[in-house]
Enzyme design. Structure first.
Site, PDB file in Angstrom:
ATOM      1  N   ASP A  74       0.812  -1.208   0.048  1.00 19.88           N
ATOM      2  CA  ASP A  74       0.104   0.027  -0.041  1.00 19.88           C
ATOM      3  C   ASP A  74       0.964   1.270  -0.009  1.00 19.88           C
ATOM      4  O   ASP A  74       1.666   1.347   0.941  1.00 19.88           O
ATOM      5  CB  ASP A  74      -0.882   0.152   1.224  1.00 19.88           C
ATOM      6  CG  ASP A  74      -2.012  -0.866   1.295  1.00 19.88           C
ATOM      7  OD1 ASP A  74      -2.220  -1.550   0.108  1.00 19.88           O
ATOM      8  OD2 ASP A  74      -2.464  -1.263   2.235  1.00 19.88           O
ATOM      9  N   GLY A  95      -3.120  -5.325   1.834  1.00 20.68           N
ATOM     10  CA  GLY A  95      -3.629  -6.518   1.340  1.00 20.68           C
ATOM     11  C   GLY A  95      -4.691  -6.922   2.325  1.00 20.68           C
ATOM     12  O   GLY A  95      -4.139  -7.248   3.676  1.00 20.68           O
ATOM     13  N   ASN A 143      -3.455  -8.142   6.444  1.00 18.17           N
ATOM     14  CA  ASN A 143      -3.995  -7.344   7.596  1.00 18.17           C
ATOM     15  C   ASN A 143      -4.821  -8.413   8.403  1.00 18.17           C
ATOM     16  O   ASN A 143      -4.650  -8.294   9.609  1.00 18.17           O
ATOM     17  CB  ASN A 143      -4.722  -6.386   6.729  1.00 18.17           C
ATOM     18  CG  ASN A 143      -4.001  -5.156   5.930  1.00 18.17           C
ATOM     19  OD1 ASN A 143      -2.923  -5.105   6.129  1.00 18.17           O
ATOM     20  ND2 ASN A 143      -4.730  -4.381   5.309  1.00 18.17           N
ATOM     21  N   GLN A 176     -14.536  -4.742  -1.089  1.00 19.25           N
ATOM     22  CA  GLN A 176     -14.376  -3.813  -2.457  1.00 19.25           C
ATOM     23  C   GLN A 176     -14.222  -4.776  -3.779  1.00 19.25           C
ATOM     24  O   GLN A 176     -14.634  -4.222  -4.828  1.00 19.25           O
ATOM     25  CB  GLN A 176     -13.013  -2.972  -2.736  1.00 19.25           C
ATOM     26  CG  GLN A 176     -11.629  -3.902  -2.596  1.00 19.25           C
ATOM     27  CD  GLN A 176     -11.012  -4.108  -1.088  1.00 19.25           C
ATOM     28  OE1 GLN A 176     -11.590  -4.121  -0.209  1.00 19.25           O
ATOM     29  NE2 GLN A 176      -9.815  -3.972  -1.115  1.00 19.25           N
ATOM     30  N   LEU A 196     -20.253  -0.284  11.003  1.00 21.19           N
ATOM     31  CA  LEU A 196     -20.874   1.268  10.946  1.00 21.19           C
ATOM     32  C   LEU A 196     -19.565   1.949  11.443  1.00 21.19           C
ATOM     33  O   LEU A 196     -19.920   3.223  12.030  1.00 21.19           O
ATOM     34  CB  LEU A 196     -22.250   1.358  11.974  1.00 21.19           C
ATOM     35  CG  LEU A 196     -23.131   0.376  11.827  1.00 21.19           C
ATOM     36  CD1 LEU A 196     -24.150   0.503  12.940  1.00 21.19           C
ATOM     37  CD2 LEU A 196     -23.786   0.691  10.192  1.00 21.19           C
ATOM     38  N   ASP A 200     -10.178  -4.611   7.860  1.00 24.53           N
ATOM     39  CA  ASP A 200      -9.504  -5.879   8.258  1.00 24.53           C
ATOM     40  C   ASP A 200      -9.067  -6.295   9.658  1.00 24.53           C
ATOM     41  O   ASP A 200      -9.081  -7.537  10.096  1.00 24.53           O
ATOM     42  CB  ASP A 200      -8.129  -5.924   7.286  1.00 24.53           C
ATOM     43  CG  ASP A 200      -8.361  -5.612   5.879  1.00 24.53           C
ATOM     44  OD1 ASP A 200      -9.475  -6.276   5.581  1.00 24.53           O
ATOM     45  OD2 ASP A 200      -7.669  -4.835   5.306  1.00 24.53           O
TER      46      ASP A 200
END
Length: 301
Positions: free
Chosen positions: A12, A48, A52, A168, A221, A253
């Site tokens: 990342d 990833g 994680n 995602q 949430l 994660d």
């Protein structure tokens, strides 16, 4: 008892924009969008979803088996996981490709814009779920499309109960494919936006979806905690105030790592979710998805 974590390993690249996206993006002009953001900070982190989740599960004292694919630049990542005590026997290396790469911009309200290059992740389906007696639970986290489909089928066929965590990756699948995932899974975990998309594509709602074979649906949430749905009944599990808010990357994660830790031990789902909330609040106080430390003595383990 080990948890098989199917998902991505990625590097990342994380940047911070010291402003608000909403002040830079004009809604009436999105059809001709052309914006740039000055990002004075930049970091490269191990990331990833599988990495994680495995990091947090192992930090809690759980047994994590990561099943993923890396490219020719991924050996350092694999060695790092091994040093952490994570089983890497199901990680494959793909020649002539890079490890998946995520590039993120976070604004001052913790909104994020991501760009993602799948790289070796696109070949993760070439590794099949192994026949191992110690694999008692699993999770299907965002990964290559074929890998998610095939690994769900394989875990179901092997009798391994698993969490379906589309994240995602959810937009890659139509209603029939999502229904197949849910039919095979024992639990589903999504955030509130993903819950709406999942239900819209399946033509249902969360309450109705929970009135099924599923052992539960968890809808996160953010700082408000999460909802646990079981047989049409909703339980709100309150959020945990974070001591510091530095970086939301990987908070979902981390939550799932806590969730898996509890499921490995047969806890009630609301207790698993409560641990996930506490771990997520710890993670947001550190940069990146795998730099938070967990003091097990302060948690109800």
């Amino acid at each position: 008892m080990a948890a098989l974590i199917c998902g991505s390993l990625a590097f990342d690249t994380i940047t911070n924009f010291p402003g608000r996206f909403a002040q830079q993006i004009l809604p009436e002009q999105v059809h001709i969008l052309n914006v740039s953001f000055l990002v004075p900070t930049l970091r490269r982190e191990f990331g990833g979803c599988a990495g994680n989740i495995g990091y947090t599960l192992r930090a809690l004292g759980g047994d994590a088996v990561v099943m993923a694919a890396v490219g020719t630049d991924g050996q350092d990542y694999v060695e790092r996981l091994q040093r952490l005590g994570i089983d890497t026997s199901c990680i494959r290396t793909e020649a002539e490709t890079y490890t998946a790469q995520g590039i993120c911009i976070t604004d001052q309200d913790n909104n994020q814009i991501w760009a993602f290059h799948p790289g070796a992740m696109s070949f993760a389906h070439r590794t099949a779920v192994p026949a191992r007696a110690d694999l008692k639970i699993g999770i299907i986290a965002p990964d290559g499309r074929d890998a998610m489909l095939q690994h769900a089928e394989q875990m179901h066929a092997a009798g391994i109960p698993f969490v379906f965590d589309p994240g995602q990756g959810l937009p890659m699948f139509d209603g029939a494919e999502l229904r197949r995932f849910v039919d095979q899974a024992s639990w589903v975990t999504v955030n509130d936006y993903e819950a709406r998309m999942l239900c819209e594509r399946m033509g249902t709602d969360v309450a109705a979806l929970s009135r099924s074979h599923l052992k539960g649906i968890v809808v996160t949430l953010a700082d408000q905690g999460c909802e646990v749905w079981q047989q049409g009944e909703r339980t709100h599990v309150p959020g945990v105030a974070a001591a510091a808010v530095l970086d939301p990357t990987g908070c979902g994660d981390a939550f799932r790592g806590g969730l898996l830790y509890g499921l490995e031990r047969g806890w009630a789902l609301d207790r698993c979710a409560a641990l996930g909330n506490r771990v997520g609040a710890l993670k947001i106080g550190s940069q990146g998805g795998q730099n938070h430390t967990i003091d097990r003595s302060t948690l109800d383990l």
